[in-house]
Write an enzyme that holds these catalytic residues in place. Structure first.
Site, PDB file in Angstrom:
ATOM      1  CG  ASP A 499      -1.895   1.112   1.262  1.00 18.55           C
ATOM      2  OD1 ASP A 499      -2.295   1.544   0.173  1.00 18.55           O
ATOM      3  OD2 ASP A 499      -2.257   1.558   2.351  1.00 18.55           O
ATOM      4  CG  PHE A 629     -13.122   8.954   2.038  1.00 18.22           C
ATOM      5  CD1 PHE A 629     -12.959   9.702   0.876  1.00 18.22           C
ATOM      6  CD2 PHE A 629     -12.448   7.752   2.151  1.00 18.22           C
ATOM      7  CE1 PHE A 629     -12.131   9.268  -0.138  1.00 18.22           C
ATOM      8  CE2 PHE A 629     -11.614   7.305   1.142  1.00 18.22           C
ATOM      9  CZ  PHE A 629     -11.456   8.067  -0.006  1.00 18.22           C
ATOM     10  N   GLY A 886      -3.668  -2.304   7.262  1.00 16.26           N
ATOM     11  CA  GLY A 886      -4.682  -3.107   7.940  1.00 16.26           C
ATOM     12  C   GLY A 886      -6.092  -2.574   7.843  1.00 16.26           C
TER      13      GLY A 886
END
Length: 1228
Positions: A499, A629, A886
């Site tokens: 990521d 969001f 995570g």
């Protein structure tokens, strides 16, 4: 019986299984009972280990509708069998979500859960409704804590679903929002059972029985009985003691794990909750009584959620760290009702994953709630028990999926080959004993004894040692593991996905500047957003309101990006207290206002003037409604109202491309794309802002129920916020180490593609000279087929202008590399966003392997797309690692071979590995430890195999003279040598750096087999040589109690030896010169092969850096005693050895030294040129690589059409077929 069509349960899901029906057969039961008695219970054990055999041996096939037992088989590569007993329970219906047939009278307003008009009517009719004359029943079975009920419509068993499937959002509000009557609640509870995630800690006796019935211990028991029969009492006693210690240790570990899991699950699992009943009364019940359809009231002071529930009204702030490992609280809002706005909002099926912003998950901590006075925070229970998100995680821990790794598959083949060797020894022993006229009972004992020698019973424990030590070393460096078997697999990782934000780059962002838009034109970039001129601008108002920040115990908390943005303007956030909320008729909004320091200075000399100044500058904005969001939508939105204004405002922020598409075209600057590209190329993270004045007819209450799609349209584009996302200082060095080790690195992010490409270049994931090809895939539209447009990132701007000629340097050049591993570092990389990835997966399936082979940047990826990418990489035989924070990476972390979550929590159930170090330096550490553990497993396996073969050779040679190893000799070999060697062999720490070569993944490989076979031949040769050479000695004679070979060189020992030989009779012919010679040679051979197999560089530290040196010193001491002691002493009597001449001892030492030299040199030769030797020996040509990605790389090296050239399009042939057929069209 006619052959029934094959049925499945959990069709098309991860735990899909075939299901077969059986009913008990009496005559089969009788036959099995006789077989169990005749076999002394062994048949019962066999049926206990093999569920398929057990069912087929005692039952006969029948239809699922009439079966008494079901046989289940997983449809994955493991094909594991399970069986379950079908039970029957009384029921008033077959579907818990429908009204039970006997008591349905009237359904008002389409309300599916109200079958009695009032509670009084329900109580009055209780006896009539629940005690019918003929009560129907329903059949079900339980497997892995999940109930499967008979479903007549599909003629098979099926899981009883809650409200999380096939329930429309409108139905949740219109049909399920009133709650259940008590009668309906009891009816559903009969199906769903108690709402608890029951992790029962088994009784010690039950665990003991289960552990003892393990095939390993049954084999141990068989061996012990055999050894006692053969009068090996001391050795049998030692093995029993070791087995008891092993069982007690195993029971302690297993029970401790159960207790820990039970405590983790049981914490706050049973609480008192308030629910709304169908007659609008509020009832307080235990959380264990909740069922899907109950309306649960969320208390204002928060709670631990005992179930999965969808929020119907109000707002909650929730800590979901238990599920995701993300410690930042998230805001949950109520599920919109589509039926209230049919024109603007389409109805859709509710899904906890899709609507997770409206779903409160079991086990998460509700910190705060906000609500209307008189309209409490309500949530509809949709899943309970093991069906919840927490329950599914607990099930994955209780019933883990087997690890598919070549090492474990090959281990069974290796053991099978040892069984074959044992069979040969078994036959040899029988034939040899018959020829020598040995009694029948002795033949049986000795022939079975050779089997216990060949198959090492301690192998499973020895193989586990390396993993246990690796797990301890990982814990010391802050990496916690909940799946130890994956440590070995991490040694094979050859691709790691990362990521970006919070993983490769810093979690916190710095505000670089803003660039506002006026009259559809960009203004000059501004460094500060808190200037006096911007104080009351809509741009700053958007920054002040469009976030999900909240105060928890007085501290501002929320997403790091929102925090940075809010801190940059210097405003203050205030939330209403419970008392303030209670005074009003509606929910009190969160209020933001500028601090006093931001207002222009004025001359205030008196207190009165100060008060007037404060009144005149009273500027504050209330956040009326928030649309949080969404990583899928890539935006968030709020509705706010400025103090004194009549109309409300909508503010939106998110990905620039998405925001621009939702704005009026005339408000978006013409040079929007070029300005955005310029920032993203430099690695900035860019956020776009938009604003819209709402209609005056929108009242406060209407705003609370309006759909976000009705708000997020026709916005005015306001400008850009430019955030600087700095690389973590460890990132470039770690990626460079991985690159040197031939481990591919891939970026998977939710950020902008050009930003991701820029970061990839900055961190070294894409080298400066490499080209980046952007794949822009478009779905079918207006009769046109799906297509992929190929752009080169460095020439993207030029291609969109006046179509200049393409420079030949822009087209990647294929280089022929020495190996396919080197070919991974090619001159081009693919990049694409999530939308393109989805189109390619659906319409260009044949292209997927080619793209993931060189795909390096995947931007704007949704959480489920990250998981799909990991699966696509695994499909071409990559061993995939995944490193993320995570939160949005849970699925990918669990799917990858080695998922590492960067979380401050000690362990996260979302990932097999959790690192407390918040950077990617944990990745090479994990791979190094995985390689060390994998090599340790190979070393231990090879050593245990050689240990068995060496002992097998010794015993087989001694059987030829009707002798054997003695009781204490076996004891000394197993305890003083094997046990010490195995556990010290596993202590070698990992090598200090990653190398380009990976360890082998399986035991069945040329070099490894060559190594084992060569060492077997060497050990056989030297033992056989010693066995026959001792017979050629001038002092040799068949040993008797009067024999004393030592007297030839040392007359002083004559009497003592003679007396000793007379007092210790040897009925089993243990004491002889052959036995003593083979015992000494074999004892040193165990040490020799241990040292030879204990590989150091490049995967583990050298042997001298661990406790094995202690073992070597012990052997030197033993050697000195062996060389210096003459005659028969206590050691010789204890170990059942005979005295041999000093000269023969020197010769044995000479044999051992030569043996060691040959073994070491042979192993070194196998390491250096074993593969070449085997290839030339068998005349093998170079084989095609087994891994699909390597085979594909070979094909693409000679493909003239790959990679695609600039400004070309790959088009699907026929839009309707969508099978991956495509053709390349060059656009001019």
């Amino acid at each position: 019986m006619e052959k029934e069509e094959k049925k499945f349960v959990n069709k098309a899901e991860e735990d899909e299984m075939e299901i077969y029906g059986y009913e008990l057969c009496r005559w089969k039961l009788v036959l099995v009972t006789v077989g169990v008695i005749c076999s002394g219970g062994f048949l019962l054990l066999l049926l206990y280990w093999m569920p398929e055999w057990r069912v087929k041996a005692t039952c006969k096939r029948t239809t699922l509708k009439d079966c008494e037992v079901v046989l289940l088989r997983t449809t994955d590569e493991f094909k594991i069998w399970f069986c379950a007993k079908v039970r029957v329970m009384p029921s008033l219906g077959a579907n818990p979500l429908q009204n039970p047939n006997p008591i349905v009278h009237k359904v008002s307003n389409g309300h599916a859960v109200h079958f009695c008009e009032s509670a009084a009517e329900e109580n009055k009719n209780d006896l009539k409704n629940y005690l019918p004359v003929s009560r129907p029943s329903i059949r079900y079975f339980t497997h892995h804590s999940v109930k499967y009920f008979w479903n007549d419509s599909v003629q098979s068993f099926d899981v009883v679903r809650g409200l999380d499937e096939s329930t429309f959002c409108s139905a949740i509000h219109n049909e399920h929002s009133r709650g259940l009557t008590k009668g309906m609640h009891e009816y559903r509870k009969a199906f769903y059972g108690v709402n608890e995630i029951a992790v029962k800690v088994p009784y010690i006796f039950k665990l003991l029985i289960k552990e003892v019935l393990n095939p390993f211990y049954i084999f141990q028991l068989f061996s012990v009985i055999l050894w006692i029969t053969d009068e090996y009492h001391y050795y049998a006693l030692a093995i029993v003691i070791m087995s008891v210690i092993s069982i007690v240790s195993s029971l302690y570990t297993i029970r401790k794990q159960y207790v820990m899991l039970h405590d983790m699950v049981a914490a706050h699992s049973i609480v008192r909750v308030s629910v709304c009943r169908g007659n609008q009364e509020i009832e307080e019940i235990l959380s264990t009584d909740l069922v899907p359809g109950d309306i649960m009231l969320i208390p204002s002071n928060g709670t631990i959620m005992p179930c999965d529930a969808v929020l119907l009204s109000g707002t909650c702030i929730v800590n979901e760290s238990m599920l995701t490992g993300e410690s930042v609280p998230v805001t949950k809002i109520n599920l919109p009702n589509p039926s209230e706005y049919p024109k603007t909002m389409g109805d859709e099926i509710y899904s906890p994953e899709v609507h997770k912003r409206h779903t409160l998950f079991c086990g998460t901590n509700v910190i705060q709630t906000r609500f209307y006075t008189g309209e409490l925070v309500k949530a509809l229970v949709v899943r309970t028990g093991f069906s919840t998100a927490k329950g599914q995680l607990v099930r994955s821990i209780l019933y883990p999926k087997p690890t598919d790794f070549k090492l474990y598959r090959d281990a069974y083949l290796f053991l099978l080959s040892l069984v074959v060797v044992a069979g040969i020894g078994f036959l040899y022993t029988i034939v040899n004993s018959i020829l020598n006229e040995v009694p029948a009972h002795t033949i049986i004992i000795e022939s079975l004894d050779i089997i216990t020698i060949t198959v090492p019973p301690a192998l499973p424990a020895a193989m586990t040692a390396g993993i246990v030590y690796a797990q301890r070393r990982l814990k010391k460096i802050g990496i916690f593991c909940i799946s130890p078997q994956r440590i070995n697999i991490c040694g094979q990782l050859n691709l790691v996905c990362f990521d970006k934000t919070g993983t490769l780059t810093e979690d916190g962002l710095d505000l670089w500047g803003i660039q506002r838009v006026e009259n559809a034109c960009f203004l000059l970039p501004e460094e500060r957003a808190c200037s006096e001129s911007l104080l009351k601008s809509e741009f700053v108002a958007c920054m002040a309101t469009c976030h999900s920040l909240t105060k928890i115990e007085g501290v501002l908390s929320g997403d790091p990006l929102d925090l940075k943005m809010f801190e940059a303007i210097g405003w203050i956030l205030e939330e209403a207290t419970e008392e303030e909320t209670a005074l009003h008729n509606r929910i009190m909004p969160t209020v933001v206002r500028p601090s006093k320091q931001l207002f222009p200075e004025s001359k205030q000399s008196t207190d009165q003037e100060m008060e007037l100044f404060e009144l005149s500058t009273g500027y504050e904005i209330g956040i009326v409604r928030q649309f949080p969001f969404s990583s899928v939508l890539q935006r968030m939105c709020v509705i706010a109202k400025t103090l004194g204004e009549k109309r409300m405002d909508a503010y939106m922020k998110g990905a620039p491309e998405v925001i621009a598409s939702l704005c009026k075209p005339e408000t978006v600057p013409i040079d929007f794309e070029s300005v955005l590209e310029e920032y993203t190329k430099q690695g900035f993270r860019v956020i776009a802002l938009a604003h819209r004045k709402l209609e005056s007819k929108l009242t406060w209450h209407k705003v609370q129920t309006i759909n976000r799609d009705a708000i997020e349209t026709n916005m005015d584009f306001m400008g850009l916020i430019i955030m600087q996302n700095k690389l973590k200082k460890e990132t470039p060095a770690v990626l460079e180490d991985l690159r040197k080790a031939n481990i591919r690195t891939v970026m998977v992010t939710g950020d902008n593609m050009l930003t991701a490409i820029s970061v990839a270049r900055d961190c070294g994931m894409i080298l400066p000279q490499d080209k980046v090809i952007i794949a822009e895939a478009l779905p079918p539209k207006d009769g046109q087929a799906a297509r992929i447009n190929w752009h080169y990132a460095d020439t993207l701007a030029r291609c969109t202008s006046s179509s200049p000629a393409i420079n030949s340097e822009d087209i990647p050049v294929k280089l022929v590399h020495e190996s396919l591993e080197d070919y991974q570092m090619t001159k081009y990389h693919f990049a694409m966003n999530g939308k393109s990835f989805a189109v390619i997966l659906e319409h260009f399936q044949d292209l997927v392997p080619k793209l993931v082979l060189r795909g390096t940047v995947f931007a704007r990826m949704a959480p489920d797309q990250k998981t799909q990418l990991v699966e696509a990489l695994q499909n071409v035989d990559y061993y995939v690692g995944m490193c993320g924070d995570g939160a949005n990476d849970c699925g990918a972390l669990k799917r990858a071979h080695g998922g590492i979550s960067l979380s401050e929590l000690e362990a996260s159930v979302a990932s097999p590995f959790t690192s407390r170090t918040p950077n990617i330096s944990c990745v090479p550490k994990l791979i190094r430890e995985g390689r060390a553990a994998l090599i340790t497993s190979f070393c231990v396996f090879k050593f245990m195999a050689l240990y068995s073969i060496i002992q097998y050779i010794s015993v087989t040679l001694l059987y030829s003279i009707l002798s054997n190893l003695g009781d204490f000799q076996f004891l000394f070999i197993d305890l003083a040598i094997i046990l010490v060697v195995v556990f010290t062999m596993s202590l070698n720490p990992a090598w200090k750096e990653l190398v380009a070569r990976r360890p082998p993944s399986g035991l069945i490989s040329g070099p490894l087999l060559c190594s084992v076979l060569s060492q077997i031949i060497i050990c056989l040769a030297f033992q056989t040589f010693g066995f026959f050479w001792v017979k050629q000695q001038p002092w040799y004679e068949p040993w008797t109690t009067e024999s004393d070979a030592c007297n030839i060189l040392d007359a002083t020992n004559t009497s003592s030896a003679h007396d000793g030989n007379e007092t210790h009779q040897d009925e089993h012919n243990i004491k002889n010169y052959e036995n003593t010679t083979l015992f000494f040679i074999s004892s040193f051979q165990y040490l020799i092969v241990a040292i030879v197999f204990s590989k150091g560089k490049p995967f583990r530290q050298p042997c001298y850096k661990n406790c094995k040196s202690f073992l070597i010193y012990s052997y030197i001491r033993f050697l000195n005693k062996f060389l210096n002691v003459c005659g028969v002493n206590l050691w010789q009597l204890f170990s059942q050895l005979v005295c041999v001449p000093y000269e023969w001892r020197l010769r044995i030492l000479f044999i051992v030294i030569i043996n060691a030299a040959v073994s070491v040199l042979t192993e070194e030769a196998v390491d250096r040129c074993g593969v070449c030797f085997l290839s030339s020996l068998f005349g093998c040509r170079e084989k095609a690589p087994k891994a699909k990605y390597m085979h594909l790389a070979q094909e693409l090296m000679v493909d003239p059409e790959w990679p695609p050239k600039p400004r070309t399009t790959t088009e699907a042939k026929v839009p309707s077929q969508e099978n991956g057929s495509y053709q390349i069209i060059t656009l001019t």
